[in-house]
Write an enzyme that holds these catalytic residues in place. Structure first.
Site, mmCIF file in Angstrom:
data_model
loop_
_atom_site.group_PDB
_atom_site.id
_atom_site.type_symbol
_atom_site.label_atom_id
_atom_site.label_comp_id
_atom_site.label_asym_id
_atom_site.label_seq_id
_atom_site.Cartn_x
_atom_site.Cartn_y
_atom_site.Cartn_z
ATOM 1 N N PRO A 183 -16.185 32.740 134.345
ATOM 2 C CA PRO A 183 -17.212 33.118 135.325
ATOM 3 C C PRO A 183 -18.595 33.160 134.684
ATOM 4 C CG PRO A 183 -15.866 35.019 134.732
ATOM 5 C CD PRO A 183 -15.261 33.832 134.057
ATOM 6 N N GLU A 184 -19.541 32.536 135.330
ATOM 7 C CA GLU A 184 -20.927 32.611 134.867
ATOM 8 C C GLU A 184 -21.662 33.656 135.714
ATOM 9 O OE1 GLU A 184 -23.105 29.881 133.021
ATOM 10 O OE2 GLU A 184 -21.631 28.275 132.874
ATOM 11 N N HIS A 237 -0.185 40.257 135.152
ATOM 12 C CA HIS A 237 -1.499 40.330 134.522
ATOM 13 C C HIS A 237 -2.445 41.282 135.254
ATOM 14 C CE1 HIS A 237 -0.213 37.106 131.925
ATOM 15 N NE2 HIS A 237 0.155 36.416 132.984
ATOM 16 N N ARG A 295 -5.906 35.803 130.428
ATOM 17 C CA ARG A 295 -6.195 35.540 129.014
ATOM 18 C C ARG A 295 -6.689 36.775 128.252
ATOM 19 N NH1 ARG A 295 -9.325 30.000 128.395
ATOM 20 N NH2 ARG A 295 -8.711 30.423 126.253
#
Ligand SMILES: [Zn+2]
Length: 294
Positions: free
Chosen positions: A2-3, A105, A124
């Site tokens: 994500p930016e 997760h 991750r």
């Protein structure tokens, strides 16, 4: 990854659910993500009211009553899902996992006083959460030394010229330097340089100085950075409505990029006729048109 525009979209999605609500319970399912959770994480959050939800660069900051702030970073793959108190018909069923998230997760679940749950999922685990005293937040290791925001009116041609004065580094590297401008990532730097018609290899210092050409370049780049970020945030806002309708997961959306990831394809600048090239700078791919970016 994500930016900044995605993080801002997440903030806007979470804000109406979290702000004003009290955190009545926290399920913390691991000892760590990228970093260890703060000591007594769940206990320190339980009972706290969320006063505001802000963003600084790519950090989300929930200001809590009693003077602490919760810093959240999405890392590479973090995502929040809102499970509302009352599911609408469209949300019935296994909607959360239909979003592609795997409950294995789901690392943190915030239960809110309004009945909603906010779930943090991170495959991750490069994301993290931290708690800091509000009074010393600016000195936190995460936020200390961050440059100006690329949103709003702060970023102007003269300010960019001042930041880049005397710098021999290429524009690409200078724009990615978080100490100068905070939160700009690879994609939007490529897009902004394309829009401004500036080569990613040009020395940053050539945007500084008294010359008219330098001033024009600095104005063009400042405007391009502000515009690409503002447009991406606006695009995120429109996808936000769709996300809320479907599965409640916030923060990832596809854009039609002008130059990013378009190697060997025709330049989209009208009348240019160039071909988009890729080069590697500081270990990251840069996409640009050698014909119209000088
Ligand atoms: Zn071109």
């Amino acid at each position: 990854m994500p930016e900044l525009p995605e993080v801002e979209t997440v903030r806007r999605g979470l804000e109406p659910i979290m702000v004003g609500a009290r955190i009545v319970k926290v399920e913390q399912r691991r000892a760590d993500l990228r970093f260890a959770f703060p000591a007594d994480f769940a206990r320190r959050l339980t009972g706290r009211q969320v006063l505001t939800l802000a963003r600084r660069a790519k950090y989300l900051i929930a200001y809590l009553d009693r003077g602490e702030a919760l810093i959240m970073h999405l890392g590479m793959s973090g995502r929040f899902t809102i499970v509302p108190a009352v599911r609408s018909a469209a949300m019935l069923g296994d909607f959360h996992h239909a979003a592609g998230g795997d409950a294995a997760h789901d690392h943190v679940v915030f239960h809110l006083s309004n009945g909603a749950r906010v779930i943090y999922n991170d495959v991750r685990r490069f994301g993290f959460m931290a708690l800091e005293a509000e009074a010393t937040l600016a000195e936190s290791p995460h936020l200390r030394g961050l440059g100006i925001e690329p949103t709003g009116n702060a970023l102007s041609g003269p300010l960019l010229a001042e930041l880049f004065e005397g710098r021999q580094a290429p524009l690409k590297a200078a724009l990615l330097d978080q100490r100068l401008i905070a939160g700009l990532g690879n994609i939007y730097v490529c897009e902004a340089l394309f829009r401004a018609g500036l080569s990613p290899r040009r020395k940053a210092g050539t945007l500084a100085g008294a010359g008219r050409a330098a001033q024009v370049r600095a104005e063009a780049l400042a405007g391009a950075v502000r515009d690409v970020i503002a447009e991406a945030i606006a695009a995120g806002g429109s996808t936000l409505r769709d996300y809320q309708k479907t599965d409640g997961t916030l923060g990832y959306f596809q854009h039609a990029f002008q130059v990013y990831d378009r190697e060997d394809q025709p330049c989209r600048k009208p009348g240019c006729g160039g071909i988009v090239r890729r080069l590697v700078q500081s270990g990251r791919s840069t996409f640009y048109c050698p014909d119209c970016q000088r």
